[in-house]
Design an enzyme around this catalytic site. Sequence first.
Site, PDB file in Angstrom:
ATOM      1  N   ASN A   1      41.037  35.121  50.450  1.00 18.18           N
ATOM      2  CA  ASN A   1      41.506  34.292  50.936  1.00 18.18           C
ATOM      3  C   ASN A   1      43.168  33.877  51.135  1.00 18.18           C
ATOM      4  OD1 ASN A   1      39.084  33.514  53.031  1.00 18.18           O
ATOM      5  ND2 ASN A   1      37.890  32.716  51.545  1.00 18.18           N
TER       6      ASN A   1
ATOM      7  N   ALA B   1      46.244  34.102  52.568  1.00 18.77           N
ATOM      8  CA  ALA B   1      46.478  34.740  53.793  1.00 18.77           C
ATOM      9  C   ALA B   1      48.074  35.504  53.769  1.00 18.77           C
ATOM     10  CB  ALA B   1      46.903  33.272  54.869  1.00 18.77           C
TER      11      ALA B   1
ATOM     12  N   LYS C   1      48.483  37.806  50.848  1.00 10.26           N
ATOM     13  CA  LYS C   1      48.275  38.576  50.865  1.00 10.26           C
ATOM     14  C   LYS C   1      47.362  39.899  51.894  1.00 10.26           C
ATOM     15  CE  LYS C   1      46.397  38.157  45.723  1.00 10.26           C
ATOM     16  NZ  LYS C   1      45.194  38.923  45.048  1.00 10.26           N
TER      17      LYS C   1
ATOM     18  N   ASP D   1      42.558  43.061  41.558  1.00 10.18           N
ATOM     19  CA  ASP D   1      42.460  42.390  40.612  1.00 10.18           C
ATOM     20  C   ASP D   1      44.247  42.374  40.098  1.00 10.18           C
ATOM     21  OD1 ASP D   1      41.902  39.914  39.182  1.00 10.18           O
ATOM     22  OD2 ASP D   1      41.180  41.439  37.085  1.00 10.18           O
TER      23      ASP D   1
ATOM     24  N   PHE E   1      55.300  33.854  42.346  1.00  5.38           N
ATOM     25  CA  PHE E   1      55.375  33.056  41.333  1.00  5.38           C
ATOM     26  C   PHE E   1      54.389  33.409  40.542  1.00  5.38           C
ATOM     27  CE2 PHE E   1      51.218  35.930  41.871  1.00  5.38           C
ATOM     28  CZ  PHE E   1      50.965  36.476  42.499  1.00  5.38           C
TER      29      PHE E   1
ATOM     30  N   ASP F   1      56.781  35.266  36.752  1.00  2.80           N
ATOM     31  CA  ASP F   1      57.497  35.816  37.626  1.00  2.80           C
ATOM     32  C   ASP F   1      58.931  36.001  36.509  1.00  2.80           C
ATOM     33  OD1 ASP F   1      56.084  37.813  39.481  1.00  2.80           O
ATOM     34  OD2 ASP F   1      57.139  36.392  41.258  1.00  2.80           O
TER      35      ASP F   1
ATOM     36  N   HIS G   1      53.397  45.938  41.114  1.00  6.89           N
ATOM     37  CA  HIS G   1      52.105  46.758  41.141  1.00  6.89           C
ATOM     38  C   HIS G   1      51.028  46.386  42.139  1.00  6.89           C
ATOM     39  CE1 HIS G   1      52.613  42.522  40.018  1.00  6.89           C
ATOM     40  NE2 HIS G   1      51.799  41.846  40.232  1.00  6.89           N
TER      41      HIS G   1
HETATM   42  P1  IMP Z   1      45.232  38.084  41.226  1.00 10.72           P
HETATM   43  O1  IMP Z   1      43.909  39.005  40.340  1.00 10.72           O
HETATM   44  O2  IMP Z   1      46.422  39.275  41.903  1.00 10.72           O
HETATM   45  O3  IMP Z   1      45.067  36.954  42.110  1.00 10.72           O
HETATM   46  O4  IMP Z   1      46.404  37.852  39.946  1.00 10.72           O
HETATM   47  C1  IMP Z   1      45.291  36.610  38.617  1.00 10.72           C
HETATM   48  C2  IMP Z   1      46.821  36.753  38.068  1.00 10.72           C
HETATM   49  O5  IMP Z   1      48.663  36.894  37.284  1.00 10.72           O
HETATM   50  C3  IMP Z   1      47.855  35.719  39.394  1.00 10.72           C
HETATM   51  O6  IMP Z   1      47.045  33.676  38.802  1.00 10.72           O
HETATM   52  C4  IMP Z   1      48.936  35.497  38.156  1.00 10.72           C
HETATM   53  O7  IMP Z   1      49.103  34.693  37.208  1.00 10.72           O
HETATM   54  C5  IMP Z   1      49.286  36.502  37.701  1.00 10.72           C
HETATM   55  N1  IMP Z   1      49.808  37.639  38.928  1.00 10.72           N
HETATM   56  C6  IMP Z   1      49.548  38.369  39.332  1.00 10.72           C
HETATM   57  N2  IMP Z   1      50.462  39.022  39.990  1.00 10.72           N
HETATM   58  C7  IMP Z   1      51.470  38.393  39.647  1.00 10.72           C
HETATM   59  C8  IMP Z   1      52.504  38.827  39.852  1.00 10.72           C
HETATM   60  O8  IMP Z   1      53.234  39.422  41.074  1.00 10.72           O
HETATM   61  N3  IMP Z   1      54.001  37.579  39.129  1.00 10.72           N
HETATM   62  C9  IMP Z   1      53.476  37.233  39.048  1.00 10.72           C
HETATM   63  N4  IMP Z   1      51.976  36.650  37.761  1.00 10.72           N
HETATM   64  C10 IMP Z   1      50.990  37.562  38.405  1.00 10.72           C
END
Ligand code: IMP
Length: 192
Positions: free
Chosen positions: A8, A10, A12, A68, A147, A150, A175
């Site tokens: 959810n 927005a 992404k 993920d 975020f 980073d 990534h």
């Molecule tokens: P998600 O699975 O994309 O929600 O990422 C899980 C967690 O990994 C996030 O809450 C961040 O703490 C960390 N994370 C994932 N991608 C990034 C990024 O591009 N920059 C910094 N932290 C990231």
Amino acid sequence: MELVFATNNAHKLEEVQAIIGDRFTIKSLTDIGCSDDIPETGVTFEENAQQKTAYLVAHYGLNCFGDDSGLEVDALNKEPGVYSARYSGSRDMEKNIDLVLSRLSGEVARTARFRTVISLSLNNQQYFFEGAIEGQIIHERRGTGGFGYDPIFIPEGYDKTFAEMTSDEKNQISHRAIAVGKLAAFLKANQG
Ligand code: IMP
């Protein structure tokens, strides 16, 4: 053709729709009326991503994908990994960053990577796409953009943290962009 993205978020959703193009309409969980708390109990990115698509297939029978992501620090046995969002026990990213920095205190080997795994369920077939970016964890925060982790991550070949880059710069090399690019290429090749 419609594809559900198990999110959810927005931001992404927009990013992925832009990369995938308009041949596919990407729908969010809200768009399909799903407000369930989809389990995310795996110990790998692959398991968590697949849990999301398996749930949607079981409950809605739709073509879908889920992702993920997280940070893997080599000197911390690839932690925070799947626990990236709540490494310190809370979702407070200041605390999560502090914990990574304190556990790395005095450590000179500071290699790390961000990793994303996307699970795609298309016509009941399972596919995975992965993206990773290698880099280093620095000693203190730099930058205000982005975020998560980073401000403490400098990708290999750069002298700026992700938080010091514009979102365009980061989105060229991240990534997530790599994994989504692979998903988009697959969809274009297979659903022409
Ligand atoms: P998600 O699975 O994309 O929600 O990422 C899980 C967690 O990994 C996030 O809450 C961040 O703490 C960390 N994370 C994932 N991608 C990034 C990024 O591009 N920059 C910094 N932290 C990231």
